[in-house]
Design an enzyme around this catalytic site. Structure first.
Site, PDB file in Angstrom:
ATOM      1  N   LEU A 160       0.865  -1.170   0.000  1.00  0.00           N
ATOM      2  CA  LEU A 160       0.000   0.000   0.000  1.00  0.00           C
ATOM      3  C   LEU A 160       0.906   1.226   0.000  1.00  0.00           C
ATOM      4  O   LEU A 160       1.726   1.400   0.909  1.00  0.00           O
ATOM      5  CB  LEU A 160      -0.918   0.030   1.221  1.00  0.00           C
ATOM      6  N   GLU A 161       0.762   2.065  -1.019  1.00  0.00           N
ATOM      7  CA  GLU A 161       1.548   3.287  -1.137  1.00  0.00           C
ATOM      8  C   GLU A 161       0.670   4.459  -0.693  1.00  0.00           C
ATOM      9  O   GLU A 161      -0.285   4.825  -1.381  1.00  0.00           O
ATOM     10  CB  GLU A 161       2.006   3.472  -2.587  1.00  0.00           C
TER      11      GLU A 161
END
Length: 719
Positions: free
Chosen positions: A466-467
């Site tokens: 998850l960025e």
């Protein structure tokens, strides 16, 4: 009442019940889980000293004092302290010696297994006469050492084939995959299953009954085919050969551990247990010092560190998520949320569309139920956490709302504005955009401090990254809350600053653009894809184009072309041309490859190159550069741009760049990520190669300034 026996350690307790069954419980008081370390091995040896002196014992149960796990594997921090292979071999030999002592005890030995039983924990259990496991969803068994570039060093390569057969053992050893209770019982890895509350009593009862003869170890006989194939050295050669072929196809020779595992199994099976253990210990020591294992272990620690919220006190508790858009991405986000205990309000334009998203969650979770990973009750409980809706009002309960609507700025502004009108003032508003600047999206709401990007990757349940993307206006509280949500979804989280394409999309876009330039110059689609698979990427760039969609790729390319100066990138318009010709990839069954129209899979298998794509290249003839030249161009385009992201302060630290590239984009794990790859090769070597590419192909390959600095000063990104 159980009687305590004195053992000179606080890592375990040893008691004897009224029937003479000894219960050895491992419980490290200074850790949340038990690991195999020198201290653990010494404590276990001390306990065996006591057990071996008590002739009146009727059995031994080995269990965990931890409520949620057995033993989760080796202490990798211990391995990192070793300076020479002999130190790693010594640990392996000590584990072998302790295992032999357990197998030699004159009383029945039973392993009581609950929660994760990993690596050395499973190897310890394999030395016991009998294994009984709880039916909890959390119970899973694996020998995952191969995923760290290692092999099991505590006897796993020898004991597992003897228990379940060579073929099944190689499958588990070479993949490191989890085995859940039902399958473990079916293949003979465990002998009995019991509900979690009954495990301690059932394990003691099994030990008593084994001692009295009231219970026998009853395992299914191998099938006739397995007996025929595994019954003699000549036919077993087929098994080893097939295992090598499958492994080579999967790893392309980039990982040394699988070949060592096969050889250790072969040695033990053909030459005997002692010979096999000797080879296992030797290989364990060698592998611990390979650059591949060191890169994988470094990623393990980086991933572990990313699982801690840097600002936990600023995070709002996250119990309910809102998801806008119930398509592939939205339903995927919903799935990883509800599977990890969160509630989800899933909104789409109509209740029917939202319900389809919930149905997609049900299908995915039901598949896990069919595989024995979940039971029916757990499946239904998970799915019922999804509340489909066509209205904004139910989102009032959400702590974080994530929009996963089409990549159209006006649509994103509209839905976030509608959400802002109904949610609390401190509810975080997140966008799952892959390329649009978050600051631009935040312009559509009254309070931009609550807005950030939560960039997931497709398929969401399978890609661990998850960025999180923050702007100059994003509040610390919003970031901490989004981070908490990502951790609650069991994601590996990195935080980057806003910018065109953020980090992952930016470096991937230039990698894929370079593939298009190769294509336009005459390279063959299959040859380029094969070269990058051989380099360790999970798929080639043209396979990825077809999976993502040429229309999506064209939009991202346009964004990057507008954002970066012409000397930084030479943007190809090939993706746009193909999209205009309706060659979109898997969604239209025609792209760089052809696909079966009857294949409903999310990721279809290509049926062959679609020759018509070559009409969109100006090259009069097809000629692909050598594989190593292709690999240098594509891999180093990604590496160089990663360093530029650090220079531009999009990335906050090199380790975030490594995690993002490996866990989000499939950058070869054995290289450790772009920055560790530079450290391993030497910045001077990377700069020289990039300079040669610059001379040949133009200024887009000009080495990043920070690369030149490291080359000139002989320094590294990682200490």
């Amino acid at each position: 009442m159980p009687t305590a026996l004195s053992v000179p350690t606080d890592l375990l307790t040893l008691t004897v019940d009224e029937t003479g069954v000894a219960i050895l419980e491992l419980n490290d008081p200074d850790a949340s889980v038990n690991k195999i370390s020198w201290d653990t091995l010494n404590a276990f040896s001390d306990a065996l000293d006591v057990i071996e002196t008590h002739a009146d014992l009727s059995g031994l149960v080995i269990a965990s004092g931890k409520p949620d796990s057995f033993i989760v594997g080796a202490d990798l921090e211990m391995l990192q302290t070793f300076e020479i292979p002999a130190e790693a071999r010594r640990v392996s030999r000590e584990a072998h010696a302790l295992g032999e002592r357990v197998r030699s005890l004159p009383v029945p030995t039973v392993a009581a297994l609950h929660g994760p039983v990993m690596g050395g924990g499973l190897e310890l259990a394999l030395n016991c006469d009998y294994r009984i496991a709880s039916t909890a969803d959390a119970t899973k068994m694996a020998l995952p050492e191969v995923q760290l570039g290692l092999l099991p060093g505590g006897g796993g390569t020898q004991l597992l084939p003897r228990l379940i057969g060579v073929q099944k053992a190689l499958s588990l050893l070479l993949t490191g995959k989890n085995t859940y209770p039902d399958k473990a019982r079916r293949i003979g890895l465990v002998d009995a299953l019991v509900h979690p509350p009954g495990l301690p009593a059932a394990a003691r009862r099994a030990a008593r009954q084994l001692a009295s003869g009231a219970r026998a170890v009853d395992r299914e006989e191998p099938s006739f085919g397995d007996r025929l194939l595994e019954g003699n050295p000549v036919s077993r050669r087929i098994i080893y050969r097939q295992a090598r072929t499958r492994t080579e196809k999967r790893t392309h020779g980039n990982y040394p551990a699988p070949a060592r595992i096969i050889d250790a199994v072969r040695t033990g099976t053909e030459e005997g247990l002692e010979a096999g253990l000797d080879v296992e210990g030797q290989y364990f020591g060698e592998l611990a010092f390979t650059p591949e294992s060191q890169a994988l272990v470094s990623l393990f620690f980086a991933k572990r560190d990313a699982e801690t919220n840097p600002e936990p006190t600023r995070a709002r508790p996250v119990k309910t998520l809102g998801v806008l858009g119930a398509g592939l991405m939205g339903s995927g986000i919903a799935q990883v949320s509800v599977q990890n205990g969160l509630d989800v309000v899933l909104k789409d334009q109509s209740l029917a569309l939202a319900a389809q998203g919930k149905k997609a969650v049900w299908s995915a979770v039901n598949e896990q139920k069919e595989k024995g990973i979940l039971n029916t009750f757990a499946r239904d409980q998970i799915v019922e956490r999804v509340a489909p809706t066509a209205d904004y009002a139910p989102l009032r309960a959400a702590d974080v709302v994530i929009e996963a609507v089409p990549e159209d700025l006006s649509i994103k502004h509209a839905v976030l504005s509608e959400v802002e009108a109904v949610v609390d003032a401190d509810t975080v508003l997140a966008s799952n955009t892959s390329a649009l600047p978050i600051s631009t999206i935040a312009n559509g709401v009254d309070d931009p401090s609550r807005v950030l990007g939560m960039h997931y990757f497709s398929p969401v349940p399978d890609i661990p990254l998850l960025e999180i993307v923050v702007t100059e206006d994003t509040s610390d509280e919003a970031l901490a809350t989004a981070y908490a949500a990502g951790l609650a979804q069991d994601k590996t989280v990195i935080v980057v600053n806003d910018g065109p394409g953020f980090y992952t999309t930016r470096i991937l876009a230039l990698y894929m653009n370079e593939a298009l330039l190769l294509f336009e110059a005459g390279a063959e689609v299959e040859a380029v894809d094969a070269a990058m698979r051989d380099a360790g990427f999970p798929m080639g760039p043209f396979e990825l184009f077809d999976l993502v969609g040429l229309d999506v790729a064209a939009k991202i390319t346009d964004v990057m072309g507008e954002a970066l100066s012409p000397d930084r990138v030479d943007i190809s318009d090939c993706a746009a041309q193909l999209a205009e010709a309706d060659l979109l990839g898997q969604k239209t069954n025609l792209g760089f490859y052809e696909y079966d129209a009857d294949d409903d899979a999310d990721d279809k298998d290509p049926q062959g190159v679609h020759d018509a794509v070559y009409h969109h290249s100006d090259a009069s003839t097809r000629s692909t550069p050598p594989a190593d030249a292709v690999q240098d161009r594509l891999r180093l385009m990604m590496v160089n741009e990663a360093v530029r992201c650090l220079e531009d302060e999009v990335l906050r630290a090199p380790i975030d760049g490594d995690l993002g590239a490996v866990f989000g984009l499939g950058f070869p794990p054995f290289l450790g990520g772009p920055f560790r790859h530079v450290d391993r090769q030497g910045a001077d070597t990377i700069v020289d190669t990039l300079q040669a590419l610059t001379d040949r192909h133009g200024p887009r390959f000009r080495p990043a300034d920070r690369l030149r600095t490291h080359a000139n000063q002989d320094t590294t990104f990682h200490s």
